[in-house]
Structure formats: structure tokens, C-alpha cells
Design a protein around this motif. Structure first.
Motif: not given
Length: 126
Positions: A50-51, A57-58, A62-64, A121-122
Motif C-alpha cells: 500500500g505504501c 500514485l502521488l 497530475r493536476p489535470n 515515488d522514485r
């Protein structure tokens, strides 16, 4: 965000995602049971997966992106899948008779969760 898609739609997608995530977590817990005093591998694996997924996911959203994607996947699916409350209860249950296992589980989970999020993230940022 609520003005664009409506609070009821947000709550609906969070609920749907939470159901999916919780069922996946339950399935993993049933597939990898542990005995009294044993290391809770299913919960550990659930939280690490999950982590890592939260890190992905993060990094990828994207903002859009569709405004319901983050609530569905992040709060819903991954919120329902990860289980840090079970982690806390399992640690407490291990402490009286299996203190070493409890401490390894507690500190190992915290460290591994941070590393898993960073790895997600990486990998996703490439």
C-alpha cells in the motif's frame, strides 16, 4: 474540488474504493495467516504494498487528472487496503509475551513503510 464533482460523488467513489481495498486486504490476510506470537507477515506485506502504491500514485497523478481519481485510489482503495490500526493492535498483542518480535515488527514496519513509499515515488517518477 467538491465544487467541480460534488461531495456525494466524492463520497461514493471513496466508499467504492474502500470496499475494493478492504476486500483485497482481507484476501491477503486469509491467504497468509500467522499464529500467536508469529510475525504478522500479511499485515506487513499489505502495508508495504500500500505504501509503495501511494508513492506511485502521488508521483503519477497530475493536476489535470480526473478529480475523482485521487479520492477513489488514494483515500478509497489504498486507505481501505492499508491497515495501520491492525498493525498497532498486533504490536500490542505481541508485546507481553513476544517483545522482541513486537519491537522488530513495530520499528521494521515504520522504516519499511517510509522506504516503500520512497521507492514507489522514485520508480513512478522515472
Amino acid at each position: 474540488m467538491t465544487g467541480d464533482v460534488g461531495l456525494s460523488r466524492i463520497l461514493l467513489v471513496i466508499s467504492a474504493g474502500g470496499i475494493a481495498g478492504s476486500l483485497a486486504r482481507y484476501g491477503l490476510a486469509e491467504a497468509v495467516p500467522h499464529g500467536t506470537g508469529g510475525f504478522p507477515w500479511a499485515t506487513f506485506a499489505t502495508n508495504m504494498l500500500g505504501c509503495c502504491a501511494i508513492g506511485v500514485l502521488l508521483a503519477r497523478l497530475r493536476p489535470n487528472s480526473h478529480p475523482l481519481l485521487r479520492p477513489f485510489l488514494g483515500t478509497g482503495v489504498l486507505g481501505g487496503f492499508t491497515t495501520f490500526s491492525t498493525f498497532a493492535v498486533e504490536t500490542e498483542r505481541l508485546l507481553p509475551d513476544h517483545a522482541t518480535t513486537a519491537l522488530v515488527y513495530f520499528f521494521g514496519t515504520l522504516a519499511a513503510a517510509l522506504v516503500a513509499t520512497w521507492i514507489g515515488d522514485r520508480v513512478a517518477s522515472r
